[in-house]
Write a protein that holds these residues in place. Structure first.
Motif, PDB file in Angstrom:
ATOM      1  N   ARG A 125       0.843  -1.191   0.000  1.00 37.99           N
ATOM      2  CA  ARG A 125       0.000   0.000   0.000  1.00 37.99           C
ATOM      3  C   ARG A 125       0.882   1.245   0.000  1.00 37.99           C
ATOM      4  N   ASN A 126       0.466   2.240  -0.749  1.00 40.90           N
ATOM      5  CA  ASN A 126       1.223   3.496  -0.806  1.00 40.90           C
ATOM      6  C   ASN A 126       1.248   4.218   0.537  1.00 40.90           C
ATOM      7  N   ASN A 127       0.125   4.215   1.255  1.00 41.37           N
ATOM      8  CA  ASN A 127       0.021   5.049   2.459  1.00 41.37           C
ATOM      9  C   ASN A 127       0.840   4.546   3.646  1.00 41.37           C
ATOM     10  N   ASP A 128       1.120   3.221   3.713  1.00 41.60           N
ATOM     11  CA  ASP A 128       1.872   2.710   4.865  1.00 41.60           C
ATOM     12  C   ASP A 128       2.890   1.623   4.500  1.00 41.60           C
ATOM     13  N   SER A 129       3.071   1.352   3.210  1.00 41.90           N
ATOM     14  CA  SER A 129       4.019   0.343   2.722  1.00 41.90           C
ATOM     15  C   SER A 129       3.753  -1.044   3.302  1.00 41.90           C
ATOM     16  N   ARG A 130       2.516  -1.317   3.648  1.00 41.01           N
ATOM     17  CA  ARG A 130       2.155  -2.636   4.189  1.00 41.01           C
ATOM     18  C   ARG A 130       1.980  -3.630   3.043  1.00 41.01           C
ATOM     19  N   LEU A 131       2.557  -4.818   3.212  1.00 38.01           N
ATOM     20  CA  LEU A 131       2.424  -5.875   2.224  1.00 38.01           C
ATOM     21  C   LEU A 131       0.977  -6.341   2.155  1.00 38.01           C
ATOM     22  N   VAL A 132       0.451  -6.422   0.928  1.00 37.42           N
ATOM     23  CA  VAL A 132      -0.937  -6.797   0.690  1.00 37.42           C
ATOM     24  C   VAL A 132      -1.042  -8.183   0.062  1.00 37.42           C
ATOM     25  N   GLY A 133      -0.090  -8.530  -0.815  1.00 35.73           N
ATOM     26  CA  GLY A 133      -0.146  -9.806  -1.520  1.00 35.73           C
ATOM     27  C   GLY A 133       0.962  -9.890  -2.547  1.00 35.73           C
ATOM     28  N   GLY A 134       0.762 -10.745  -3.526  1.00 38.83           N
ATOM     29  CA  GLY A 134       1.755 -10.922  -4.572  1.00 38.83           C
ATOM     30  C   GLY A 134       1.119 -11.254  -5.897  1.00 38.83           C
ATOM     31  N   ILE A 135       1.822 -10.926  -6.969  1.00 35.37           N
ATOM     32  CA  ILE A 135       1.364 -11.243  -8.317  1.00 35.37           C
ATOM     33  C   ILE A 135       2.608 -11.580  -9.137  1.00 35.37           C
ATOM     34  N   THR A 136       2.501 -12.597  -9.945  1.00 33.56           N
ATOM     35  CA  THR A 136       3.628 -13.028 -10.764  1.00 33.56           C
ATOM     36  C   THR A 136       3.198 -13.154 -12.214  1.00 33.56           C
ATOM     37  N   LEU A 137       4.009 -12.609 -13.065  1.00 30.70           N
ATOM     38  CA  LEU A 137       3.884 -12.834 -14.495  1.00 30.70           C
ATOM     39  C   LEU A 137       4.916 -13.913 -14.798  1.00 30.70           C
ATOM     40  N   GLY A 138       4.472 -15.139 -14.977  1.00 27.44           N
ATOM     41  CA  GLY A 138       5.379 -16.267 -15.097  1.00 27.44           C
ATOM     42  C   GLY A 138       5.131 -17.111 -16.323  1.00 27.44           C
ATOM     43  N   ASN A 139       5.874 -18.204 -16.396  1.00 26.55           N
ATOM     44  CA  ASN A 139       5.788 -19.132 -17.532  1.00 26.55           C
ATOM     45  C   ASN A 139       5.841 -18.385 -18.856  1.00 26.55           C
ATOM     46  N   ILE A 140       6.719 -17.396 -18.927  1.00 24.88           N
ATOM     47  CA  ILE A 140       6.831 -16.595 -20.144  1.00 24.88           C
ATOM     48  C   ILE A 140       7.476 -17.430 -21.238  1.00 24.88           C
ATOM     49  N   ARG A 141       6.801 -17.483 -22.362  1.00 25.83           N
ATOM     50  CA  ARG A 141       7.280 -18.238 -23.516  1.00 25.83           C
ATOM     51  C   ARG A 141       7.453 -17.277 -24.675  1.00 25.83           C
ATOM     52  N   ARG A 142       8.604 -17.314 -25.249  1.00 29.56           N
ATOM     53  CA  ARG A 142       8.904 -16.442 -26.386  1.00 29.56           C
ATOM     54  C   ARG A 142       8.706 -17.202 -27.685  1.00 29.56           C
ATOM     55  N   GLY A 143       9.359 -16.784 -28.738  1.00 29.69           N
ATOM     56  CA  GLY A 143       9.183 -17.453 -30.024  1.00 29.69           C
ATOM     57  C   GLY A 143       7.869 -17.061 -30.654  1.00 29.69           C
ATOM     58  N   VAL A 144       7.198 -18.018 -31.232  1.00 28.46           N
ATOM     59  CA  VAL A 144       5.964 -17.703 -31.959  1.00 28.46           C
ATOM     60  C   VAL A 144       4.793 -17.400 -31.033  1.00 28.46           C
ATOM     61  N   GLY A 145       4.895 -17.741 -29.736  1.00 32.56           N
ATOM     62  CA  GLY A 145       3.776 -17.545 -28.817  1.00 32.56           C
ATOM     63  C   GLY A 145       3.739 -16.198 -28.131  1.00 32.56           C
ATOM     64  N   GLN A 146       4.841 -15.754 -27.549  1.00 34.40           N
ATOM     65  CA  GLN A 146       4.898 -14.504 -26.785  1.00 34.40           C
ATOM     66  C   GLN A 146       3.801 -14.456 -25.721  1.00 34.40           C
ATOM     67  N   ASN A 147       3.773 -15.494 -24.865  1.00 33.80           N
ATOM     68  CA  ASN A 147       2.728 -15.659 -23.857  1.00 33.80           C
ATOM     69  C   ASN A 147       3.276 -15.576 -22.450  1.00 33.80           C
ATOM     70  N   GLY A 148       2.406 -15.317 -21.515  1.00 33.50           N
ATOM     71  CA  GLY A 148       2.742 -15.368 -20.103  1.00 33.50           C
ATOM     72  C   GLY A 148       1.521 -15.750 -19.287  1.00 33.50           C
ATOM     73  N   MET A 149       1.759 -16.258 -18.086  1.00 41.47           N
ATOM     74  CA  MET A 149       0.690 -16.691 -17.187  1.00 41.47           C
ATOM     75  C   MET A 149       0.728 -15.821 -15.938  1.00 41.47           C
TER      76      MET A 149
END
Length: 193
Positions: free
Chosen positions: A83-107
């Motif tokens: 959070r901006n107001n108190d820098s308290r951790l709220v959770g997490g998010i990951t952009l993962g399983n990134i595949r390049r080449g002809v797909g250019q995908n992520g999960m």
């Protein structure tokens, strides 16, 4: 122990209205372990089984090392939400399983601590990660999967513009059982801005 900096290949911090997202650091251990322990019953139905040492400092150190390796390889970019107001951790998010080449995908995968659920924080995080994925990483397609009974996650993904594509049978081992998942996607040409 000296906190190691996240690799230069890591994603930069992302700034939102109520949140900022940045790569996890060793110095986040206490806040992370406290929030995860406090939210355990809330998170367990939607996650893989937790290892016995999951909340230990050594396991967190290993997690950070793994994050560094994936970022260096360009296959995943994890963020913690604060959070901006108190820098308290709220959770997490990951952009993962990134595949390049002809797909250019992520999960995309995410979690939010129980005290912060239902307050729009993860929606804001998605609204920060989506443009990063499409413009900075130049991905074409993002995917997210959730258990069909996870109504909150379904609403979140649909609100963020993801479209339901179908059912992935026995897709991931969640809470000790192979679970079906709904697949959602967002492509670069969709209305996500």
């Amino acid at each position: 122990m000296i906190a190691l900096p996240f690799l230069k290949t890591a994603a930069p911090p992302l700034q939102g209205e109520r949140l900022y997202l940045r790569p996890p650091q060793l110095s986040d251990y206490k806040a992370w372990a406290t929030l995860r322990a406090q939210s355990r019953d809330f998170l367990v139905p939607w996650e893989p089984l937790w290892a016995l040492d999951d909340l230990e400092r050594s396991a967190f150190r290993h997690r950070i090392r793994h994050y560094d390796e994936e970022a260096a390889a360009g296959t995943a970019y994890p963020f913690f939400l604060f959070r901006n107001n108190d820098s308290r951790l709220v959770g997490g998010i990951t952009l993962g399983n990134i595949r390049r080449g002809v797909g250019q995908n992520g999960m995309i995968g995410y979690w939010v601590g129980q005290p912060f659920a239902g307050q729009g924080y993860m929606y804001e995080a998605l609204r920060l990660v989506i443009p990063y994925a499409f413009t900075k990483l130049r991905l074409h397609r993002l995917e997210a999967a959730c258990i069909p009974s996870n109504e909150r996650s379904i609403r979140l993904l649909e609100k963020a513009g993801f479209q339901r594509e179908g059912l992935l049978r026995s897709y991931l081992k969640i809470n000790g059982m192979w679970q079906n998942h709904l697949l959602f996607s967002l492509v670069e040409d969709d209305r996500w801005r």
